[in-house]
Every structure is written in structure tokens, then in C-alpha cells.
Design a protein around this motif. Structure first.
Motif, PDB file in Angstrom:
ATOM      1  N   LYS A  73       0.488  -1.646  -0.243  1.00 38.78           N
ATOM      2  CA  LYS A  73       0.007  -0.070  -0.362  1.00 38.78           C
ATOM      3  C   LYS A  73       1.779   1.571   0.117  1.00 38.78           C
ATOM      4  O   LYS A  73       0.196   2.102  -1.052  1.00 38.78           O
ATOM      5  N   ALA A  74       2.066   0.920   0.325  1.00 41.86           N
ATOM      6  CA  ALA A  74       2.899   2.264   0.565  1.00 41.86           C
ATOM      7  C   ALA A  74       3.205   2.616  -0.988  1.00 41.86           C
ATOM      8  O   ALA A  74       4.164   3.725  -1.680  1.00 41.86           O
ATOM      9  N   PRO A  77       0.203   3.239  -4.136  1.00 41.67           N
ATOM     10  CA  PRO A  77      -0.972   3.761  -3.265  1.00 41.67           C
ATOM     11  C   PRO A  77      -2.475   4.059  -4.463  1.00 41.67           C
ATOM     12  O   PRO A  77      -2.584   4.187  -5.689  1.00 41.67           O
ATOM     13  N   ARG A  87      -9.243  -2.775  -4.811  1.00 41.54           N
ATOM     14  CA  ARG A  87      -8.396  -2.610  -3.710  1.00 41.54           C
ATOM     15  C   ARG A  87      -7.839  -3.485  -3.846  1.00 41.54           C
ATOM     16  O   ARG A  87      -6.508  -4.107  -3.756  1.00 41.54           O
ATOM     17  N   ALA A 113      -2.652   5.658 -10.251  1.00 46.72           N
ATOM     18  CA  ALA A 113      -2.529   6.933  -9.513  1.00 46.72           C
ATOM     19  C   ALA A 113      -2.411   8.173 -10.022  1.00 46.72           C
ATOM     20  O   ALA A 113      -2.329   8.413 -11.331  1.00 46.72           O
TER      21      ALA A 113
END
Length: 298
Positions: A73-74, A77, A87, A113
Motif C-alpha cells: 500500500k505504501a 497507493p 483494492r 495513481a
């Protein structure tokens, strides 16, 4: 009629060969007194060296579950417009096709993103030596690693751990790091030596003048230390599409025993934005590589 006895003449050479053959046959059936048969077909030259032991790893982990979801997730994103199911699919990854799950497996992730497209892949390869009498699995894996290191145009492990200041991207040239540079500072061509207090010297030539703004320093490709048995990092910039924006791809390859691990992290801006940070992109990829190396050491 009397039959006369016929005497057969045996040539001396043939008799000797027959005797030797009979002796060898008798020797093959003899024992040494302890009941252990003695054979005559043993080869000279001493005992043969035992083959090398197989590599430490006999199987590979599942690549799509090897990375921690929090770390994913880091690095990737998710957009706020994605649903919960989307997700979950994003961070579940997509497994690469594999004909042998114990030899080569991989997984890919793709996140859209607002600032651009983010790509991540993790690959595990288990190397096997089919002739362990000549090389062990670890030796064979080392050979594969060195070949990839050479393809990346990087030095062999142990020669250097970081790029030289004189060759690092964006590094300023100095008299001390140039081959054959003079020991004394060079004077500008055609200008006489002037004392520091000379009024004719322009103020912009003062050493204390502020430098012009420059981009963030590039870390560049290099051999890494402290990651597995041996490792290297390959950092490349390339044009992404018609927008002429530059994308950055960081590839880290490290070896742990007879397994090669490859982490590839790519940042592709959606428009003519700033160049993705070298330090930030490399740091994200290296943190994931270190986490994967810890899993192999468990």
C-alpha cells in the motif's frame, strides 16, 4: 586297424595367453580370507570426489503473498475512486505464468495513481546445477548472478560498493579527481593572476557566491552490500509515451544461496511532471528487497 594317437601341437604364445586368462579368471573368484570378494575391474587413480550437496532451498514461496500488504500500500497507493473489491484485487497481484513452480515464479502489481502509473514485480528463481560434481547449486546461482551483473554494466562484487564521485551523475569535476590533474589550481586561460582584493574582479567569481539551483542528486546504479549473499541495483530513466515525461525503473537483484530474487519498481508520470526521485524510488524498492531477504532467512 589301429588308430594312431594324434598329437596336437600348441604354439608357445597361445599357451601363455591361455594360462594368463585362466589366472585372471581364478583371481576374480578369490577372496581375501574375510569373505569379501576381490574384483579385478577397479580403476586406478584413487577415489572419486563426492558430488556437492544440493542447494539450501528446494522450493519457492508464493510471490503474490511474499510482500506485506502494508508495504504494498505504501509503494502502490490506490486511487480513492476504487471500490473495496478493486483494492483487494490490486494488492492481491497477478501471478506470472510458470511451467515449474519450484524453479521460477513471479507476481505483478499495477496501480493507477493521480500522479501517474506505478508498476511492481517480484520474481523468484531457484537455480539447479545438473552436474554437481563440477559445480554446486550455489556456484551455479553465483554464475547466473554475475552474468546479469555484467549485462547491467556494473563491476563485479567486491570491486566497488558505490559510484565514484567523479563519475556519479551530477557530480562536479574537481582537479583532484581527474586523471593527470595538476597539483596546483589551474588559472583561467589568458587572464593574469590578480590579488584577492583586486577591484577589477567581478563579484560573481567569488567562491562564496551561491550556486545555481540544481536537481536532486542521482544515486545511480551500483553494487549493494548487506543484502543476501550478493546484490546489485540498476536505476534507469526513460521517456514514457508521447508526453516526453521520464519514467524511472529501479531493479534490485540479490542472491541467497541457490535462489535469485528480482524486485522491479517503476514510476511513470502521467504528464510532463518532475522526474521521479532517485532516492525515494530506490529506498522503496530496497526496503521490499530487504523484507524478502528476511523471509528466506527464517
Amino acid at each position: 586297424m589301429e588308430r594312431k594317437a594324434v598329437r596336437r601341437r600348441v604354439l608357445p604364445g597361445i599357451a601363455m595367453i591361455t594360462a594368463l586368462a585362466a589366472g585372471v579368471t581364478g583371481l576374480a573368484g578369490c577372496t581375501d580370507g574375510s569373505g569379501i570378494g576381490i574384483t579385478s575391474d577397479q580403476k586406478g587413480g584413487g577415489s572419486t570426489a563426492a558430488p556437492a550437496q544440493p542447494g539450501k532451498y528446494r522450493s519457492l514461496p508464493q510471490p503474490c503473498k511474499a510482500a506485506d500488504v502494508k508495504r504494498l500500500k505504501a509503494m502502490l497507493p490506490a486511487s480513492d475512486s476504487l471500490t473495496t473489491q478493486q483494492r483487494e484485487q490490486l494488492y492481491a497481484g497477478t501471478a506470472e505464468p510458470s511451467f515449474d513452480g519450484d524453479r521460477h515464479v513471479g507476481c505483478r502489481w499495477n496501480a493507477q495513481a493521480p500522479e501517474g502509473n506505478l508498476l511492481l514485480s517480484v520474481t523468484f528463481e531457484r537455480v539447479v546445477s545438473y552436474d554437481r560434481a563440477a559445480a554446486s547449486d550455489d556456484d551455479k546461482a553465483h554464475t547466473v548472478f554475475v552474468r546479469r551483473l555484467t549485462d547491467a554494466h556494473l563491476p563485479f562484487p567486491g570491486i566497488t560498493g558505490s559510484p565514484s564521485p567523479s563519475t556519479a551523475p551530477g557530480a562536479a569535476a574537481t582537479p583532484g579527481n581527474a586523471p593527470g590533474a595538476a597539483a596546483t589550481p589551474a588559472q583561467p586561460s589568458g587572464s593574469p593572476s590578480a590579488p584577492p582584493s583586486s577591484a577589477s574582479a567581478p563579484s560573481s567569481a567569488s567562491p562564496s557566491a551561491p550556486a545555481s539551483p540544481t536537481a536532486a542528486p542521482e544515486l545511480g546504479s551500483r553494487v549493494l552490500e548487506g543484502l543476501g549473499n550478493e546484490a546489485y541495483l540498476d536505476d534507469k530513466l526513460s521517456a514514457a509515451g508521447a508526453s516526453a515525461a521520464q519514467s524511472r525503473t529501479v531493479r534490485i537483484v540479490f542472491r541467497t544461496s541457490n535462489v535469485l530474487v528480482t524486485v522491479e519498481y517503476s514510476v511513470q508520470p502521467s504528464g510532463p511532471a518532475a522526474i521521479p526521485s532517485s532516492a525515494e524510488t530506490q529506498d522503496e524498492a530496497r526496503q521490499l528487497a530487504e523484507a524478502l531477504a528476511e523471509r528466506f532467512s527464517e
